[in-house]
Enzyme design. Structure first.
Site, PDB file in Angstrom:
ATOM      1  N   GLY A  41       0.569  -1.614  -0.430  1.00 24.20           N
ATOM      2  CA  GLY A  41       0.288  -0.447  -0.335  1.00 24.20           C
ATOM      3  C   GLY A  41       0.628   1.048  -0.068  1.00 24.20           C
ATOM      4  CG  ASN A  90       1.601   3.611  -5.922  1.00 24.78           C
ATOM      5  OD1 ASN A  90       1.672   4.286  -5.939  1.00 24.78           O
ATOM      6  ND2 ASN A  90       1.649   1.920  -5.459  1.00 24.78           N
ATOM      7  NE  ARG A 121     -12.129 -12.414 -12.072  1.00 22.61           N
ATOM      8  CZ  ARG A 121     -11.358 -13.303 -11.464  1.00 22.61           C
ATOM      9  NH1 ARG A 121     -10.451 -11.949 -10.701  1.00 22.61           N
ATOM     10  NH2 ARG A 121     -10.221 -14.041 -11.433  1.00 22.61           N
ATOM     11  CG  MET A 165      -1.387  -7.811  -6.268  1.00 19.54           C
ATOM     12  SD  MET A 165      -0.780  -6.941  -7.558  1.00 19.54           S
ATOM     13  CE  MET A 165      -0.336  -8.425  -8.541  1.00 19.54           C
ATOM     14  CB  ILE A 170      -8.793  -9.100 -13.200  1.00 20.56           C
ATOM     15  CG1 ILE A 170      -7.659  -9.701 -13.364  1.00 20.56           C
ATOM     16  CG2 ILE A 170      -9.762  -9.374 -14.730  1.00 20.56           C
ATOM     17  CD1 ILE A 170      -6.925 -10.759 -14.620  1.00 20.56           C
ATOM     18  CG  ASN A 193      -4.293   0.216 -12.061  1.00 16.99           C
ATOM     19  OD1 ASN A 193      -4.171  -0.126 -10.653  1.00 16.99           O
ATOM     20  ND2 ASN A 193      -4.222  -0.253 -13.022  1.00 16.99           N
ATOM     21  CG  HIS A 220      -0.239  -1.011 -15.483  1.00 24.40           C
ATOM     22  ND1 HIS A 220      -0.272  -2.029 -14.844  1.00 24.40           N
ATOM     23  CD2 HIS A 220       1.459  -1.444 -16.378  1.00 24.40           C
ATOM     24  CE1 HIS A 220       0.448  -3.330 -15.212  1.00 24.40           C
ATOM     25  NE2 HIS A 220       1.170  -2.575 -16.660  1.00 24.40           N
ATOM     26  CB  SER A 227       0.622   4.425 -17.145  1.00 19.62           C
ATOM     27  OG  SER A 227       2.087   3.863 -18.069  1.00 19.62           O
ATOM     28  CB  THR A 253     -11.873  -0.218 -19.822  1.00 11.77           C
ATOM     29  OG1 THR A 253     -10.604  -0.286 -20.113  1.00 11.77           O
ATOM     30  CG2 THR A 253     -12.460   1.959 -19.484  1.00 11.77           C
ATOM     31  CG  ASP A 280      -3.113  -3.551 -16.631  1.00 12.47           C
ATOM     32  OD1 ASP A 280      -3.814  -3.120 -15.577  1.00 12.47           O
ATOM     33  OD2 ASP A 280      -2.252  -4.334 -16.675  1.00 12.47           O
TER      34      ASP A 280
END
Ligand code: GRF
Length: 197
Positions: free
Chosen positions: A20, A22, A72, A97, A99, A114, A116, A143, A148, A152
């Site tokens: 964590g 960021n 998921r 981490m 999807i 996000n 990346h 980046s 979406t 990425d």
């Protein structure tokens, strides 16, 4: 100058899975009077994520629910409910981490970002620094992008670049790019929220 016309900061939820750093940079930046967002929830799929301790110590509400044993969609629905119950308006992924399902992302369209660790569109997914080295790239970076359903792949709103030096390892690149991430993410998110309300 602050935020929106009423002086109210946009409520931000941050999703993490690990250390964590960021997230910590976003929290730190949010304390400035002219920062347009306020971090109201840090949520994780990993109840042992070290970042959760940092958030708690910073006085921020946390929520953790393991994805283990869940589909998921079922896990995303639990995270989504926690974000909505807290009153979150924007979601920042910060080393999350997992999807995310397209249904979850659709529910936060244009409100989920996000960071990346590559110069997108290069090196979506994992092992970005090793892949930049293997390709012989002259530079690497990070980046901030809209999220979406495609991994990425959303619009890039900001990037930071560093030169790749002779003898650099993937760990060297990670160590030099991380401070760039910590500077770029709060700045890009603030600019995005100022522009979109
Ligand atoms: C960062 O490199 C970020 O770009 C990537 O995952 C890592 C998370 O690190 N998405 P931290 O948990 O923010 O320290």
């Amino acid at each position: 100058m602050v935020v929106d016309a009423s002086g109210v900061k946009a409520s931000l939820g941050i999703l993490i899975s690990g250390r964590g750093s960021n997230m910590a940079a976003l929290i730190e930046a949010s304390r400035a009077a002219d920062c347009p967002y306020e971090v109201i929830l840090v949520a994780s799929n990993n109840p042992d994520a070290p970042g959760l301790d940092f958030a708690r110590a910073a006085g921020i509400a946390t929520f953790a629910h393991s994805h283990k044993g869940l589909t998921r969609e079922a896990h995303d629905a639990i995270i989504d409910a926690a974000l909505r119950e807290a009153g979150v308006r924007y979601v920042a992924l910060a080393g999350y981490m997992r999807i995310l399902s397209s249904g979850f992302i659709a529910g936060w369209a244009d409100h989920i970002l996000n960071i990346h660790p590559s110069l997108l569109p290069k090196y979506k997914g994992l092992d970005t620094h090793a892949r930049a080295l293997a390709a012989g790239d002259p530079e690497a970076g990070c980046s901030v992008h809209l999220v979406t359903p495609e991994l990425d792949d959303g619009e890039v709103i900001a990037q930071a670049r560093i030169p790749i030096l002779p003898g650099d390892s993937a760990a060297d690149l990670a160590a030099r790019i991380l401070p760039e991430e910590h500077r770029l993410y709060p700045e890009a998110l603030a600019a995005y929220i100022r522009a979109h309300g």
